[in-house]
Design an enzyme around this catalytic site. Structure first.
Site, PDB file in Angstrom:
ATOM      1  N   ASN A 132      96.343  -7.048 -37.865  1.00 32.42           N
ATOM      2  CA  ASN A 132      95.994  -8.349 -38.447  1.00 32.42           C
ATOM      3  C   ASN A 132      97.238  -9.241 -38.558  1.00 32.42           C
ATOM      4  OD1 ASN A 132      95.411 -10.424 -40.340  1.00 32.42           O
ATOM      5  ND2 ASN A 132      93.660  -9.240 -41.077  1.00 32.42           N
TER       6      ASN A 132
ATOM      7  N   ASP B 201      96.095  -1.676 -46.709  1.00 37.93           N
ATOM      8  CA  ASP B 201      94.656  -1.824 -46.592  1.00 37.93           C
ATOM      9  C   ASP B 201      94.188  -2.653 -47.773  1.00 37.93           C
ATOM     10  OD1 ASP B 201      92.530  -1.371 -44.971  1.00 37.93           O
ATOM     11  OD2 ASP B 201      91.861   0.439 -46.006  1.00 37.93           O
ATOM     12  N   SER B 202      93.314  -3.616 -47.495  1.00 38.40           N
ATOM     13  CA  SER B 202      92.867  -4.452 -48.600  1.00 38.40           C
ATOM     14  C   SER B 202      91.360  -4.622 -48.567  1.00 38.40           C
ATOM     15  CB  SER B 202      93.559  -5.808 -48.555  1.00 38.40           C
ATOM     16  OG  SER B 202      93.819  -6.184 -47.244  1.00 38.40           O
TER      17      SER B 202
ATOM     18  N   ASP C 138      89.245 -15.503 -47.851  1.00 38.95           N
ATOM     19  CA  ASP C 138      89.940 -16.550 -48.618  1.00 38.95           C
ATOM     20  C   ASP C 138      89.068 -17.778 -48.925  1.00 38.95           C
ATOM     21  OD1 ASP C 138      92.279 -15.133 -48.929  1.00 38.95           O
ATOM     22  OD2 ASP C 138      93.272 -16.008 -47.180  1.00 38.95           O
TER      23      ASP C 138
END
Ligand code: ITT
Length: 183
Positions: free
Chosen positions: A10, A64-65, A142
């Protein structure tokens, strides 16, 4: 200057990390190598399993989110990527139709491996799911996440995101750790 690899596919995550860590004298390079991601109940387990299974790189971190919506008992959570790529932001807003409590939080878990030792750092930011998609900065969730105490989404106020986000908080802990280690 400290040099580390950030293994991630990413680019947005990488750029956020790079901007922050450069200020702390840590130089990072992106490695887009894929690593095994198990389907676990929490991000810690995903990160621990993955980092233990990367053996051909040293001095690196992964992160990791996920977005956890309280009224949906933490969904999408560990499924954040899959959900984003399938039902997307519109789908999440539909699921939230008629639900009053819109509380949610982002979590970031970093797994750092230095000199063959593993260290975990976490960050969390609380907020709400907006009523509509707003803003064109940032990435992922977001445009539907409003941090607590503010009224703009992270995608509307990206400068704010850089100051208070889950990722920034986890990165900050890692930076402090590296400083102490004089790595
Ligand atoms: P790597 O695993 O290769 O690092 P990824 O895109 O899979 O990259 P995550 O698993 O951490 O990264 O992200 C899970 C999902 O959550 C994914 O759809 C992201 O777009 C989203 N996400 C992650 N961090 C975010 C952030 O800071 N703001 C908004 N959405 C985010």
């Amino acid at each position: 200057m400290i040099k580390l690899y950030f293994i991630t596919t990413n680019r947005y995550k990488f750029l956020e990390a790079k901007e922050f860590l450069t200020k702390h004298g840590i130089h990072i390079e992106q490695k887009t190598k894929r690593y095994p991601e198990i389907q676990a109940e929490n991000l810690d387990d995903v990160v621990k399993y993955a980092i233990e299974n990367i053996s051909d790189v040293n001095n690196f971190f992964i992160e990791d989110s996920g977005l956890f919506i309280k009224a949906l008992r933490g969904f999408p959570g560990v499924y954040s990527k899959y959900v984003y790529n399938t039902i997307g932001l519109e789908g999440i807003l539909k699921l939230m139709n008629g639900i009053k409590s819109r509380e949610a939080y982002f979590i970031s878990v970093i797994g750092l491996k230095i000199d063959n030792k593993i260290h975990i750092f976490k960050g969390k930011v609380e907020g709400y799911i907006s009523n509509e998609i707003r803003g064109d900065k940032g990435f992922g969730y977001d445009p539907i996440f409003i941090p607590r105490g503010y009224n703009k989404t992270f995608a509307e106020d990206y400068e704010l995101k850089k100051k208070i986000s889950h990722r920034k908080l986890a990165l900050e802990k890692m930076a402090m750790f590296l400083r102490k280690l004089r790595f």
